[in-house]
Write an enzyme that holds these catalytic residues in place. Structure first.
Site, PDB file in Angstrom:
ATOM      1  N   LYS A 136       3.562  -5.880   3.953  1.00  0.00           N
ATOM      2  CA  LYS A 136       3.542  -7.332   3.865  1.00  0.00           C
ATOM      3  C   LYS A 136       4.809  -7.932   3.493  1.00  0.00           C
ATOM      4  O   LYS A 136       5.007  -9.031   3.356  1.00  0.00           O
ATOM      5  CB  LYS A 136       2.711  -7.453   2.554  1.00  0.00           C
ATOM      6  CG  LYS A 136       0.988  -7.511   2.596  1.00  0.00           C
ATOM      7  CD  LYS A 136       0.027  -7.647   1.535  1.00  0.00           C
ATOM      8  CE  LYS A 136      -1.309  -7.384   1.946  1.00  0.00           C
ATOM      9  NZ  LYS A 136      -1.957  -7.838   0.774  1.00  0.00           N
ATOM     10  N   HIS A 186      -7.384  -0.089   5.306  1.00  0.00           N
ATOM     11  CA  HIS A 186      -8.210  -1.383   5.626  1.00  0.00           C
ATOM     12  C   HIS A 186      -9.206  -0.842   6.750  1.00  0.00           C
ATOM     13  O   HIS A 186      -9.923  -1.802   7.123  1.00  0.00           O
ATOM     14  CB  HIS A 186      -7.344  -2.633   6.156  1.00  0.00           C
ATOM     15  CG  HIS A 186      -6.879  -3.262   4.905  1.00  0.00           C
ATOM     16  ND1 HIS A 186      -7.506  -3.876   4.261  1.00  0.00           N
ATOM     17  CD2 HIS A 186      -5.348  -3.466   4.785  1.00  0.00           C
ATOM     18  CE1 HIS A 186      -6.738  -4.506   3.426  1.00  0.00           C
ATOM     19  NE2 HIS A 186      -5.425  -4.414   3.718  1.00  0.00           N
TER      20      HIS A 186
END
Length: 266
Positions: A136, A186
């Site tokens: 990120k 994820h």
């Protein structure tokens, strides 16, 4: 001039061996008169020399290995301290709650131990959990800390972070084996996750362990886009997600040891 450890070890071994040979020969020459007795005692002396020098080598090698292990521990501790500083800065930028990354690392490591993970695999899992969102760092703030729901284009950008995180960790030698969680946390048990669409046990164990903890933490803490959920609702969600989003065996293990694992989050 500084003497290297290996040269110092060899020098000590040679000096002690030479001293033993010279002094023992002098003693035997002074005390023994017959050739037969001398030959017998020389044989005993030879075997004694082998045993003593073997013990000496064992001690010297063990001493150097202990020093090497201590140096490696200090190096790993230094790496971990540097990573914690980076992750703290990352959590601040992400506007995460408290010590999010460190908290989920502690809980994931605790759950991993209960699942039988140990040794090098546990260390890699801990580093991977600490750095789970490292990708990120490459995302724009407009997407990363947007207070509302992401649109389709923004969601596509957000979903790049596992691949970005995996690529970042492959550039660091001691973190190359810690990429399972950043790359695969994820993924979903039913195969509907991203970025690879892995299903069931195709998902690395470290990522499956972390996903249970990460879902719990994401729901039970307030985020910029949502309030914290009541604890009972969080646990109900985990039970409902077992077998679809999450590994059902790991959810059961988490819930069966919930108080112990929750204490690690404090």
């Amino acid at each position: 001039m500084r003497i290297s450890p290996q040269f110092r070890t060899v020098l000590l071994y040679v000096l002690l061996s030479a001293l033993w040979i010279w002094s023992s020969d002098r003693v035997l020459d002074a005390l023994v008169r017959t050739r037969a007795e001398l030959s017998w005692l020389q044989s005993i002396k030879g075997w004694l020399f082998v045993a003593c020098t073997g013990a000496l080598l064992y001690w010297m090698i063990a001493r150097d290995l202990r020093r090497l292990q201590a140096a490696n521990r200090r190096l790993l501790d230094g790496h971990e301290q540097a990573l914690r500083v980076l992750v703290s800065a990352m959590d601040i930028r992400h506007r995460e709650t408290g010590d999010h990354s460190d908290r989920v690392m502690r809980m994931a490591t605790g759950l991993a131990r209960l699942a039988g993970v140990h040794g090098e695999a546990l260390r890699n899992l801990s580093f991977g959990a600490l750095l789970h969102d490292i990708g990120k760092l490459a995302l724009p703030d407009a997407v990363l800390i947007k207070p509302g729901k992401l649109d389709d284009e923004e969601l596509a950008v957000m979903r790049q972070h596992p691949q970005l995180g995996h690529e970042l960790l492959q550039r660091v030698d001691f973190l190359r084996d810690a990429g399972d969680i950043p790359y695969s946390h994820h993924e979903r048990w039913d195969g509907s996750g991203y970025p690879q669409g892995l299903r069931g046990e195709e998902i690395p164990l470290a990522a499956r362990i972390f996903s249970v903890v990460d879902v719990w933490d994401a729901l039970i803490t307030a985020r910029v886009y949502k309030p914290a959920w009541p604890e009972a609702d969080v646990l109900a969600y985990l039970r409902a997600a077992a077998g679809s989003q999450l590994d059902p065996d790991l959810v059961a293990l988490f819930l069966g040891n919930y108080d112990e694992l929750k204490a690690l989050a404090r």
